[in-house]
Design an enzyme around this catalytic site. Sequence first.
Site, PDB file in Angstrom:
ATOM      1  N   TYR A  39     -10.052   2.486  15.921  1.00 49.52           N
ATOM      2  CA  TYR A  39      -9.070   3.042  14.912  1.00 49.52           C
ATOM      3  C   TYR A  39      -9.446   4.762  14.982  1.00 49.52           C
ATOM      4  CZ  TYR A  39      -7.316   3.674  10.293  1.00 49.52           C
ATOM      5  OH  TYR A  39      -5.915   4.455   8.962  1.00 49.52           O
ATOM      6  N   GLY A  59       0.556  -1.447  -0.304  1.00 49.74           N
ATOM      7  CA  GLY A  59       0.180  -0.094   0.227  1.00 49.74           C
ATOM      8  C   GLY A  59       0.789   0.722  -0.279  1.00 49.74           C
ATOM      9  N   ASP A  96       8.553  -5.526  13.666  1.00 46.70           N
ATOM     10  CA  ASP A  96       7.168  -5.382  14.136  1.00 46.70           C
ATOM     11  C   ASP A  96       7.432  -4.251  15.268  1.00 46.70           C
ATOM     12  OD1 ASP A  96       4.827  -5.733  15.510  1.00 46.70           O
ATOM     13  OD2 ASP A  96       4.634  -7.874  15.704  1.00 46.70           O
ATOM     14  N   ARG A 140       6.611  -9.220   6.952  1.00 42.19           N
ATOM     15  CA  ARG A 140       7.105  -9.693   5.531  1.00 42.19           C
ATOM     16  C   ARG A 140       8.221  -9.472   5.891  1.00 42.19           C
ATOM     17  NH1 ARG A 140       0.809  -8.724   3.661  1.00 42.19           N
ATOM     18  NH2 ARG A 140       1.507  -6.739   4.204  1.00 42.19           N
ATOM     19  N   VAL A 197      -7.749   5.525   0.689  1.00 39.02           N
ATOM     20  CA  VAL A 197      -7.074   5.201  -0.696  1.00 39.02           C
ATOM     21  C   VAL A 197      -7.079   3.595  -0.633  1.00 39.02           C
ATOM     22  CG1 VAL A 197      -4.734   4.925  -0.496  1.00 39.02           C
ATOM     23  CG2 VAL A 197      -5.389   6.550   1.118  1.00 39.02           C
TER      24      VAL A 197
END
Length: 252
Positions: free
Chosen positions: A153, A13, A60, A35, A186
């Site tokens: 959030y 993203g 992380d 990742r 987005v």
Amino acid sequence: MHKIALVTGATSGIGEAIAKKFAHNNIDVIVSGRRIERLHALKAELEKETDSRIMALQMDVTRFSEVESAIKNLPDEWQTIEILVNNAGLASGRDKFHEGDIGDWELMIDTNVKGLMYVSRLVIPLMISHGQGLVINIGSIAGREVYPGGNVYCASKFAVDALTKGLRIDLLGENIKVSQIAPGLVETEFSLVRFKGDQQKAEKVYEGFLPLGGNDIADIAFYLTTLPLHVCINDIVVTPLAQANSVFLNRK
Ligand code: NDP
Ligand code: 8X3
């Protein structure tokens, strides 16, 4: 001499688009995320396409000890980070508050708020010792207006807004700019993550209008790096043309 940027959440993203934009514009980039296979692929791609140096840094952001060891063990030639993009973040679930999942709440607060704090706490002293820096926090319009099911959030992004403002005050006199980009919708993996892999629900979010892409945010982030030393853009709120705010959206 290339500048060095650290971009968190560069495996997908907005963060991935920013890393690409920077690398294509002569900025060396530390690409970071959990990742590692995606980080290696991005590094290989950008090293092939550009003259910029790329470093893959697995971390992380929710684990302070992991962040501390990753930053403290950076090779000397990567320590002079001039640009930090605090982008790693996520929404998990969209339940009403009184039906909310505690695990979702902790994940959002740990990633969006504490993760940003941990990384900033470790990188900003490096900037201070080198006498210059730019911190770009990726907030959200969810940090300006609350919408149904946005509760925690939104709270996490309101916190990003507060931290951005607080940092700018505390860093006065240190030659470090602190800017925030607060996007509307987005199209990234954001909704897939929010709806826990439910592709249909995720696709519905972007139906009937043209959303922003990661590249649109990357263009803005790069622009912030090109400003004269004395110019600091504090805050940019950016939405697709079809979106007026968190609530009003023109879907065809
Ligand atoms: P994506 O899901 O596509 O990307 C999220 C990135 O964050 C991934 O690279 C992921 O990497 C990383 N990340 C998540 N958790 C962690 C963690 N614990 N440690 C390190 N990295 C982590 O979503 P977006 O690109 O859309 O999101 C980027 C930022 O933009 C977020 O802060 C989001 O809140 C914000 N935003 C997004 C909007 C949107 O509509 N998409 C609008 C406004 C703001 P990995 O999984 O490999 O660790
Ligand atoms: C992401 C945008 O509107 O889904 O921050 O919260 S929204």
